[in-house]
Structure formats: C-alpha cells, structure tokens
Design a protein around this motif. Sequence first.
Motif, PDB file in Angstrom:
ATOM      1  N   ASP A   1       0.805  -1.229   0.000  1.00 17.97           N
ATOM      2  CA  ASP A   1       0.000   0.000   0.000  1.00 17.97           C
ATOM      3  C   ASP A   1       0.839   1.282   0.000  1.00 17.97           C
ATOM      4  OD1 ASP A   1      -2.374  -1.590   0.142  1.00 17.97           O
ATOM      5  OD2 ASP A   1      -2.015  -1.816   2.296  1.00 17.97           O
ATOM      6  N   ILE A   2       1.910   1.312  -0.748  1.00 18.20           N
ATOM      7  CA  ILE A   2       2.658   2.560  -0.917  1.00 18.20           C
ATOM      8  C   ILE A   2       1.842   3.419  -1.867  1.00 18.20           C
ATOM      9  CG2 ILE A   2       4.758   3.621  -1.819  1.00 18.20           C
ATOM     10  CD1 ILE A   2       6.271   1.143  -0.757  1.00 18.20           C
ATOM     11  N   ASN A   3       1.342   4.536  -1.333  1.00 17.75           N
ATOM     12  CA  ASN A   3       0.388   5.333  -2.116  1.00 17.75           C
ATOM     13  C   ASN A   3       1.071   6.468  -2.868  1.00 17.75           C
ATOM     14  OD1 ASN A   3       0.196   7.890  -0.550  1.00 17.75           O
ATOM     15  ND2 ASN A   3      -0.475   6.502   1.081  1.00 17.75           N
TER      16      ASN A   3
ATOM     17  N   ARG B   1      19.639   3.825  -8.041  1.00 25.88           N
ATOM     18  CA  ARG B   1      18.657   2.736  -8.165  1.00 25.88           C
ATOM     19  C   ARG B   1      17.755   3.012  -9.363  1.00 25.88           C
ATOM     20  NH1 ARG B   1      19.304  -0.550  -3.504  1.00 25.88           N
ATOM     21  NH2 ARG B   1      21.020   0.467  -2.434  1.00 25.88           N
ATOM     22  N   GLN B   2      17.507   1.983 -10.163  1.00 25.55           N
ATOM     23  CA  GLN B   2      16.662   2.117 -11.341  1.00 25.55           C
ATOM     24  C   GLN B   2      15.457   1.183 -11.327  1.00 25.55           C
ATOM     25  OE1 GLN B   2      20.111   1.306 -11.757  1.00 25.55           O
ATOM     26  NE2 GLN B   2      20.701   3.448 -11.847  1.00 25.55           N
ATOM     27  N   VAL B   3      15.390   0.306 -10.327  1.00 27.24           N
ATOM     28  CA  VAL B   3      14.323  -0.694 -10.237  1.00 27.24           C
ATOM     29  C   VAL B   3      13.809  -0.717  -8.802  1.00 27.24           C
ATOM     30  CG1 VAL B   3      13.750  -3.161 -10.475  1.00 27.24           C
ATOM     31  CG2 VAL B   3      15.426  -2.110 -12.024  1.00 27.24           C
ATOM     32  N   ILE B   4      12.494  -0.867  -8.647  1.00 28.43           N
ATOM     33  CA  ILE B   4      11.892  -1.026  -7.327  1.00 28.43           C
ATOM     34  C   ILE B   4      11.197  -2.379  -7.272  1.00 28.43           C
ATOM     35  CG2 ILE B   4      10.039  -0.230  -5.781  1.00 28.43           C
ATOM     36  CD1 ILE B   4      10.652   2.614  -6.743  1.00 28.43           C
ATOM     37  N   VAL B   5      11.376  -3.086  -6.155  1.00 34.85           N
ATOM     38  CA  VAL B   5      10.610  -4.294  -5.847  1.00 34.85           C
ATOM     39  C   VAL B   5       9.836  -3.991  -4.583  1.00 34.85           C
ATOM     40  CG1 VAL B   5      10.711  -6.725  -5.168  1.00 34.85           C
ATOM     41  CG2 VAL B   5      12.248  -5.862  -6.948  1.00 34.85           C
ATOM     42  N   SER B   6       8.503  -4.210  -4.629  1.00 32.41           N
ATOM     43  CA  SER B   6       7.664  -3.865  -3.493  1.00 32.41           C
ATOM     44  C   SER B   6       6.534  -4.886  -3.322  1.00 32.41           C
ATOM     45  CB  SER B   6       7.099  -2.456  -3.683  1.00 32.41           C
ATOM     46  OG  SER B   6       6.496  -1.993  -2.496  1.00 32.41           O
ATOM     47  N   ARG B   7       5.692  -4.606  -2.379  1.00 32.59           N
ATOM     48  CA  ARG B   7       4.567  -5.478  -2.042  1.00 32.59           C
ATOM     49  C   ARG B   7       3.308  -5.104  -2.826  1.00 32.59           C
ATOM     50  NH1 ARG B   7       5.854 -10.072   0.754  1.00 32.59           N
ATOM     51  NH2 ARG B   7       7.542  -9.650   2.191  1.00 32.59           N
ATOM     52  N   ALA B   8       2.168  -5.506  -2.309  1.00 34.00           N
ATOM     53  CA  ALA B   8       0.875  -5.342  -2.991  1.00 34.00           C
ATOM     54  C   ALA B   8       0.388  -3.893  -2.989  1.00 34.00           C
ATOM     55  CB  ALA B   8      -0.173  -6.234  -2.320  1.00 34.00           C
TER      56      ALA B   8
ATOM     57  N   CYS C   1      -1.338   3.010  -4.900  1.00 31.58           N
ATOM     58  CA  CYS C   1      -2.736   3.232  -4.530  1.00 31.58           C
ATOM     59  C   CYS C   1      -2.930   4.705  -4.144  1.00 31.58           C
ATOM     60  CB  CYS C   1      -3.147   2.306  -3.385  1.00 31.58           C
ATOM     61  SG  CYS C   1      -2.165   2.502  -1.871  1.00 31.58           S
ATOM     62  N   GLY C   2      -4.143   5.089  -3.900  1.00 32.77           N
ATOM     63  CA  GLY C   2      -4.423   6.472  -3.519  1.00 32.77           C
ATOM     64  C   GLY C   2      -4.961   7.249  -4.697  1.00 32.77           C
TER      65      GLY C   2
ATOM     66  N   GLU D   1       3.603  -7.105  -6.170  1.00 32.03           N
ATOM     67  CA  GLU D   1       2.543  -8.118  -6.171  1.00 32.03           C
ATOM     68  C   GLU D   1       1.343  -7.637  -6.968  1.00 32.03           C
ATOM     69  OE1 GLU D   1       1.517  -9.378  -2.191  1.00 32.03           O
ATOM     70  OE2 GLU D   1       3.612  -9.208  -1.590  1.00 32.03           O
ATOM     71  N   SER D   2       1.028  -6.347  -6.819  1.00 29.36           N
ATOM     72  CA  SER D   2      -0.093  -5.747  -7.550  1.00 29.36           C
ATOM     73  C   SER D   2       0.078  -4.236  -7.528  1.00 29.36           C
ATOM     74  CB  SER D   2      -1.434  -6.139  -6.926  1.00 29.36           C
ATOM     75  OG  SER D   2      -1.516  -5.659  -5.589  1.00 29.36           O
ATOM     76  N   PHE D   3      -0.674  -3.591  -8.413  1.00 30.70           N
ATOM     77  CA  PHE D   3      -0.646  -2.137  -8.532  1.00 30.70           C
ATOM     78  C   PHE D   3      -2.064  -1.600  -8.511  1.00 30.70           C
ATOM     79  CE2 PHE D   3       3.136  -3.627 -10.679  1.00 30.70           C
ATOM     80  CZ  PHE D   3       4.104  -2.730 -10.281  1.00 30.70           C
ATOM     81  N   ALA D   4      -2.208  -0.362  -8.068  1.00 32.59           N
ATOM     82  CA  ALA D   4      -3.478   0.329  -8.272  1.00 32.59           C
ATOM     83  C   ALA D   4      -3.651   0.455  -9.784  1.00 32.59           C
ATOM     84  CB  ALA D   4      -3.442   1.697  -7.611  1.00 32.59           C
TER      85      ALA D   4
END
Length: 174
Positions: A15-17, A57-64, A68-69, A90-93
Amino acid sequence: MKTFGGRVLFLNRPDINTDEIIPAKYLTEIEREALKPFLFEDLALEGFAPHRDLPGRQVIVSRANFGCGSSREHAPWALEANGIRLVIAESFARIFRQNMFNCGLLAVELPAATIDRLLREFAHRAVFAAADVARSVIEIRADDQAQEIPFALAEFDRALVEAGGWLEYADATY
C-alpha cells in the motif's frame, strides 16, 4: 526504446500510495525533473532514507497495491525523473499501473510468493534486475546467483512500453 534495468531498491511494504511516492504539495509542477528531489519524501518505511537509499537505483521491488491512492501522473513522472523505469510488485493500483505504461515505464506484477522469495533472498544484497520486454522475462542477478522470472504483459501495454509511452505510440500509429 528505454532500458528497464539497474540496481534494485527493495521497499518491503504494501500500500505505498501516490502521496508517498510524490507528495501532493508538488503537483503544481509541470516539469518531470522538478519532481526529482521529492520522490518518496513522505514514505513511512523503517530504516528508509530517500537521499541515502535512492541514488543509483533504477528498479523497485515492493509489495501489494503499489501506487494506490489518488490518481496522478506525477507519481510515474517522479520515478522516471529519478531513473526508475521498472517497478515490480505483487499488484498495482489500476490507474497507477496504466499511468506507468502511458509514460513508457514498466510495471510488472509477480505472485506474492515470488516477491516474498525475492525479498528474503536478495533484499540485503547488491542486486541488479533487467526486464526483457520482448521475452517477458526479468533477470535478477546478485553476486554469482542469477535467475529468470517470467511475467505477463498485455499486448497493448507492451506496445505502449516499447514505443516509449502514449505520445510516442499515438504518433507512431497515426
């Protein structure tokens, strides 16, 4: 065509918005480069400091649910201004994901188990990731370890990314 690879930044939080990606107070900016110093300025993640952890850094790996937002094109713009052209989660808004493709950036969804494994095996190492859009494969490398991870991408989204975004795609098709 843009390259989609480089050193990886692991953001181990769901949920990084978009307000954390680029705070709303900078939405009056119309130039992408003006957003560069403010990427992740308000991200609440223990141990993370943008000025220390973002450079190179040129790539991000994150969670679900990354992105969002509120819907704002400024979030992908801020990523691109900082050289980040590939986000793996895992997923994107939905709107954020489409804004990435519209800007010619790559948003790759991988199963939660794969993200868990990447975080467990690689998060505390110097990691390089590269996406081969034509083959739909991401290569992850760290030290002497390398692996390929397949991903799915709709043909229209692939065309947008390969063209460099909506404006370039529209120019090429008319």
